[in-house]
Design an enzyme around this catalytic site. Structure first.
Site, PDB file in Angstrom:
ATOM      1  N   TYR A   1      -8.251   0.724  -3.241  1.00  0.00           N
ATOM      2  CA  TYR A   1      -7.175   1.331  -4.046  1.00  0.00           C
ATOM      3  C   TYR A   1      -6.366   0.183  -4.675  1.00  0.00           C
ATOM      4  CZ  TYR A   1      -4.801  -0.017   0.192  1.00  0.00           C
ATOM      5  OH  TYR A   1      -4.359  -0.742   1.270  1.00  0.00           O
TER       6      TYR A   1
ATOM      7  N   THR B   1       1.627  -4.315   4.245  1.00  0.00           N
ATOM      8  CA  THR B   1       1.480  -4.575   5.692  1.00  0.00           C
ATOM      9  C   THR B   1       0.957  -5.970   5.974  1.00  0.00           C
ATOM     10  OG1 THR B   1      -0.767  -3.690   5.618  1.00  0.00           O
ATOM     11  CG2 THR B   1       1.022  -2.157   6.188  1.00  0.00           C
ATOM     12  N   ASP B   2       0.319  -6.623   4.987  1.00  0.00           N
ATOM     13  CA  ASP B   2      -0.314  -7.923   5.282  1.00  0.00           C
ATOM     14  C   ASP B   2       0.689  -8.970   5.758  1.00  0.00           C
ATOM     15  OD1 ASP B   2      -2.547  -6.663   4.431  1.00  0.00           O
ATOM     16  OD2 ASP B   2      -3.121  -8.148   2.939  1.00  0.00           O
TER      17      ASP B   2
ATOM     18  N   SER C   1       1.505  -7.435  -0.577  1.00  0.00           N
ATOM     19  CA  SER C   1       2.267  -8.444   0.180  1.00  0.00           C
ATOM     20  C   SER C   1       1.487  -9.703   0.536  1.00  0.00           C
ATOM     21  CB  SER C   1       2.860  -7.827   1.435  1.00  0.00           C
ATOM     22  OG  SER C   1       1.870  -7.660   2.435  1.00  0.00           O
TER      23      SER C   1
ATOM     24  N   LYS D   1       0.367  -7.741  12.825  1.00  0.00           N
ATOM     25  CA  LYS D   1      -0.708  -6.848  12.373  1.00  0.00           C
ATOM     26  C   LYS D   1      -1.972  -7.222  13.135  1.00  0.00           C
ATOM     27  CE  LYS D   1      -2.908  -4.975   8.192  1.00  0.00           C
ATOM     28  NZ  LYS D   1      -2.926  -4.951   6.697  1.00  0.00           N
TER      29      LYS D   1
ATOM     30  N   THR E   1       0.822  -1.214   0.000  1.00  0.00           N
ATOM     31  CA  THR E   1       0.000   0.000   0.000  1.00  0.00           C
ATOM     32  C   THR E   1       0.846   1.250   0.000  1.00  0.00           C
ATOM     33  OG1 THR E   1      -1.853  -1.077   1.075  1.00  0.00           O
ATOM     34  CG2 THR E   1      -1.665   1.288   1.417  1.00  0.00           C
TER      35      THR E   1
ATOM     36  N   GLU F   1      -1.063 -29.255  26.758  1.00  0.00           N
ATOM     37  CA  GLU F   1      -2.300 -29.773  26.142  1.00  0.00           C
ATOM     38  C   GLU F   1      -2.038 -30.968  25.232  1.00  0.00           C
ATOM     39  OE1 GLU F   1      -5.007 -27.688  28.113  1.00  0.00           O
ATOM     40  OE2 GLU F   1      -5.446 -29.113  26.487  1.00  0.00           O
TER      41      GLU F   1
HETATM   42  N1  DAS Z   1      -2.493  -5.180   0.019  1.00  0.00           N
HETATM   43  C1  DAS Z   1      -1.918  -5.123   1.361  1.00  0.00           C
HETATM   44  C2  DAS Z   1      -0.447  -5.424   1.257  1.00  0.00           C
HETATM   45  O1  DAS Z   1       0.161  -5.165   0.235  1.00  0.00           O
HETATM   46  C3  DAS Z   1      -2.176  -3.809   1.994  1.00  0.00           C
HETATM   47  C4  DAS Z   1      -1.032  -3.074   2.571  1.00  0.00           C
HETATM   48  O2  DAS Z   1       0.089  -3.012   2.079  1.00  0.00           O
HETATM   49  O3  DAS Z   1      -1.249  -2.529   3.609  1.00  0.00           O
HETATM   50  O4  DAS Z   1       0.067  -5.955   2.238  1.00  0.00           O
END
Ligand code: DAS
Length: 358
Positions: A55, A121-122, A88, A194, A41, A315
């Site tokens: 987006y 971020t993923d 990602s 995350k 992103t 467990e």
């Molecule tokens: N599409 C997700 C990624 O590329 C969104 C992001 O980057 O936050 O991880």
């Protein structure tokens, strides 16, 4: 006329040389930071300034990311390379290996003081932990992303990138392992995850907390990672062209062994079980798990809960079955350590020790 012209020419030459010396001196007093772009992103674009969902990620090239933040040149000598251009969720092991090799090559150079990696971020937390285990340098490596595309009002990417470059060029960041910097907060690549689908404060290290924070342009640290990382690990990927296949199997009420069988059939060398509670395994799963164990597949018990320590022999009877308890690593992090462990051994006692150390 000739003499006057020569005097002007001489003055211009002296002035230009003086400027060159001044600029060289200015550059010399700033750190050299390399920005490696992978997509996400932070390189995304939306149709309007209020588009923060829907987006397109991974469209802005690294040179544009840099030119969009002219302030970078005030804090470091930066240059960029495009390693990949992916959202990602589509990150691959091939890109990880390419990234790790390039980071190690760059950090071996005396004229590189730190590296920033722009990333979606993923799966940012996964790439950060992977690099935390395979980068062989004390120099700062900082992963940065954003939750809003660069075209959005109050985009978070530019300031995240600016501060990540400061962090990567800072002396305080040396020896802290691979870090993640978003939203003014500095996290350890091992502990960060995350936690929120769509907000700028999404990255957290539950129960453990950040390494530190930015106050203005200054990074402030409050703790250091205790687990082994970077130069102090036994993992080396420089000669690898692939990583052992490890799958994660998510447990839930009513689940039996279907997905474990699928992992076995897919050729997994390791399976991370994302169990309920303290890493619990249902009775109905054991036939498939015993089939996996019989084929030499290493099984690590983690938990879908995401926080807390998986107690060995709690467990499940780990000693009897040869399971590995994941300590406090969530399933996606446990998978990374198991992949790298399997490049060294498939002895479950040795692998368990790695989960206590990394
Ligand atoms: N599409 C997700 C990624 O590329 C969104 C992001 O980057 O936050 O991880």
């Amino acid at each position: 006329m000739g003499k006057r012209y020569l005097k002007i020419l001489a003055f211009v030459c002296v002035f230009l040389m003086a400027m060159q010396v001044a600029l060289a001196a200015q550059a010399a007093d700033k750190p050299n930071v390399k920005i490696l772009a992978t997509g996400g992103t932070i390189a995304g674009a939306g149709v309007t300034s209020t588009t923060t969902v829907g987006y397109t990620a991974a469209v802005t090239p690294v040179d544009k990311l840099i030119s969009n933040v002219p302030e970078l040149s005030q804090v470091a000598n930066v240059s960029g390379e495009q390693v990949s251009q992916v959202a990602s969720e589509s990150m691959t092991m091939e890109i990880w290996l390419k990234l790790a090799k390039r980071v190690n090559q760059l950090l071996d150079q005396h004229d590189v003081d730190g590296v920033v990696i722009t990333h979606g971020t993923d799966t940012l937390e996964e790439t950060a932990y992977f690099l935390n285990l395979v980068v062989k340098s004390d120099k700062p490596v900082v992963l940065v992303g954003s939750m809003r595309p660069g075209t959005a009002m109050s985009a978070d990417g530019p300031l995240n990138l600016y501060r990540s470059v400061i962090l990567a060029g800072s002396k305080e960041a040396k020896g802290k392992g691979v870090m993640v910097m978003l939203n003014d907060t500095i996290h350890s690549g091992r502990d960060v995850t995350k936690t929120i689908t769509d907000r700028v404060d999404t990255f957290k290290a539950p129960e453990i907390g950040p390494l530190g924070f930015f106050t203005g342009d200054k990074p402030v640290f409050y703790r250091e990672p205790l687990r082994k990382h970077t130069r102090h690990t036994e993992f080396n990927v420089m000669d690898l062209t692939a990583l052992p296949r490890v799958d994660i199997v998510y447990h839930y009420a009513g689940n039996a062994g279907t997905m474990i069988e699928a992992a076995i059939n897919a050729g997994a060398k390791g399976i991370v079980h994302a169990g309920t509670g303290n890493g619990s395994i249902a009775k109905a799963e054991y036939p498939a798990i015993e089939q996996a164990l019989a084929q030499g597949i290493v099984v690590v018990r983690s938990a879908r809960v995401g926080n807390g320590i998986i107690a060995r022999n709690g467990e499940a009877n780990d000693d009897k079955y040869g399971f590995v308890a994941s300590d406090n690593l969530n399933p996606q992090k446990a998978r990374i350590l198991l992949m790298l462990a399997l490049t060294k051994t498939n002895d479950v006692k040795e692998i368990q020790q790695m989960f206590w150390e990394y």
